[in-house]
Write a protein that holds these residues in place. Structure first.
Motif, mmCIF file in Angstrom:
data_model
loop_
_atom_site.group_PDB
_atom_site.id
_atom_site.type_symbol
_atom_site.label_atom_id
_atom_site.label_comp_id
_atom_site.label_asym_id
_atom_site.label_seq_id
_atom_site.Cartn_x
_atom_site.Cartn_y
_atom_site.Cartn_z
ATOM 1 N N ILE A 226 31.733 30.578 57.810
ATOM 2 C CA ILE A 226 32.412 31.530 56.958
ATOM 3 C C ILE A 226 33.549 30.744 56.068
ATOM 4 O O ILE A 226 33.660 30.851 55.008
ATOM 5 C CB ILE A 226 32.971 32.465 57.820
ATOM 6 N N ILE A 227 34.275 29.874 57.075
ATOM 7 C CA ILE A 227 35.293 28.987 56.363
ATOM 8 C C ILE A 227 34.756 27.875 55.354
ATOM 9 O O ILE A 227 35.246 28.003 54.096
ATOM 10 C CB ILE A 227 36.172 28.242 57.462
ATOM 11 N N VAL B 109 29.571 41.547 58.404
ATOM 12 C CA VAL B 109 29.644 40.469 59.491
ATOM 13 C C VAL B 109 30.881 40.033 60.101
ATOM 14 O O VAL B 109 31.137 40.003 61.171
ATOM 15 C CB VAL B 109 28.535 39.513 59.055
ATOM 16 N N CYS B 110 31.878 39.697 58.903
ATOM 17 C CA CYS B 110 33.041 39.009 59.135
ATOM 18 C C CYS B 110 33.939 40.317 60.055
ATOM 19 O O CYS B 110 34.609 39.830 60.982
ATOM 20 C CB CYS B 110 33.656 38.643 57.964
ATOM 21 N N GLN B 111 33.853 41.339 59.474
ATOM 22 C CA GLN B 111 34.618 42.589 60.168
ATOM 23 C C GLN B 111 34.288 42.686 61.456
ATOM 24 O O GLN B 111 35.066 42.752 62.487
ATOM 25 C CB GLN B 111 34.558 43.672 59.251
ATOM 26 N N VAL C 54 24.101 37.165 54.948
ATOM 27 C CA VAL C 54 24.360 35.977 55.896
ATOM 28 C C VAL C 54 23.331 34.826 55.838
ATOM 29 O O VAL C 54 23.896 34.038 55.907
ATOM 30 C CB VAL C 54 24.213 36.802 57.482
ATOM 31 N N GLU C 55 22.163 35.224 55.213
ATOM 32 C CA GLU C 55 21.364 34.140 55.156
ATOM 33 C C GLU C 55 21.830 33.072 53.862
ATOM 34 O O GLU C 55 21.108 32.087 53.938
ATOM 35 C CB GLU C 55 19.954 34.734 54.704
ATOM 36 N N LYS D 247 35.695 39.904 68.551
ATOM 37 C CA LYS D 247 36.011 39.077 68.928
ATOM 38 C C LYS D 247 34.957 38.038 69.457
ATOM 39 O O LYS D 247 34.853 37.452 70.289
ATOM 40 C CB LYS D 247 37.034 38.987 70.405
ATOM 41 N N LEU D 248 34.101 37.839 68.365
ATOM 42 C CA LEU D 248 32.901 36.877 68.703
ATOM 43 C C LEU D 248 33.224 35.699 67.592
ATOM 44 O O LEU D 248 33.523 35.524 66.657
ATOM 45 C CB LEU D 248 31.626 37.456 67.887
#
Length: 214
Positions: A200-201, A170-172, A81-82, A178-179
């Protein structure tokens, strides 16, 4: 690693698999890690950091160990994530008022803002939806509501990710729960960034080797 904060108190800190259990959701069918592997990896990093400081070689060794635990090809890049989060974020001190929160949300054109206590320790999240619900519940006292301090609110729990959490995990979690965004909080409960669907995109479009699913 993921955590759940309720008005500043940690109610949960563990792996994604355990997060799914307490949220009564089915974990993804293709799990990358065993339930305790995330914790073992974090413990390893903490020990090595104390022993060696911020040593790039040690960090690389830790990442390779993580890949082996996760049954990943060591030649494949693992993104945390970082690596993709927004670091320069807006936040509000819990002494601020609801009016301050509304003004910042409107000015910065963001959907939600972290609320922090002294030292940027996470308290919760505030959004326009939360503010509007408060006003609708008591329209006759809207001015008094807007003058209330954020620390006096009973905020919903907030799910956070550790900076070294695997971006695939994290994506999952974000999809299943639904965040739209998730605060990134270190082991000292300090907000160090935010990861959103937009982040993410952008990462997918700029990092050819980034794989969200295996």
């Amino acid at each position: 690693m993921f955590a759940i904060y309720n008005n500043g108190s940690v109610g949960f800190r563990s792996t994604a698999d355990n997060l799914y259990q307490i949220k009564n959701l089915d974990a993804p069918s293709a799990a990358f890690l065993k339930p305790d592997d995330d914790t073992l990896f974090q413990d390893y990093l903490n020990k090595e950091k104390k022993k060696n400081g911020e040593n790039p070689a040690v960090k690389e060794q830790a990442v390779n160990a993580y890949k082996q635990m996760a049954n990943l090809d060591i030649s494949e890049a693992v993104y945390h994530v970082e690596d993709i989060m927004t670091r320069d974020i807006f936040y509000l001190d819990h002494e601020a008022s609801i009016q301050d929160a509304y003004d910042m949300l409107k000015e910065k054109k963001v959907s939600q803002i972290p609320i922090v206590s002294f030292g940027k320790k996470i308290i919760g999240l505030i959004s326009k939806k939360i503010i509007l619900n408060l006003l609708i519940d008591d329209l006759d006292n809207s001015r008094a509501i807007l003058n209330r301090k954020l620390k006096d609110l009973s905020l919903s729990e907030v799910i956070t990710a550790d900076p070294i959490a695997d971006i695939r995990r994290v994506c999952q979690v974000m999809i299943d729960l639904k965040l739209d965004a998730m605060p990134v909080v270190n082991q000292e409960d300090i907000v160090v960034g935010m990861v959103s669907k937009t982040d993410i995109i952008k990462a997918v479009s700029h990092l050819p080797k980034l794989q969200l699913w295996s």
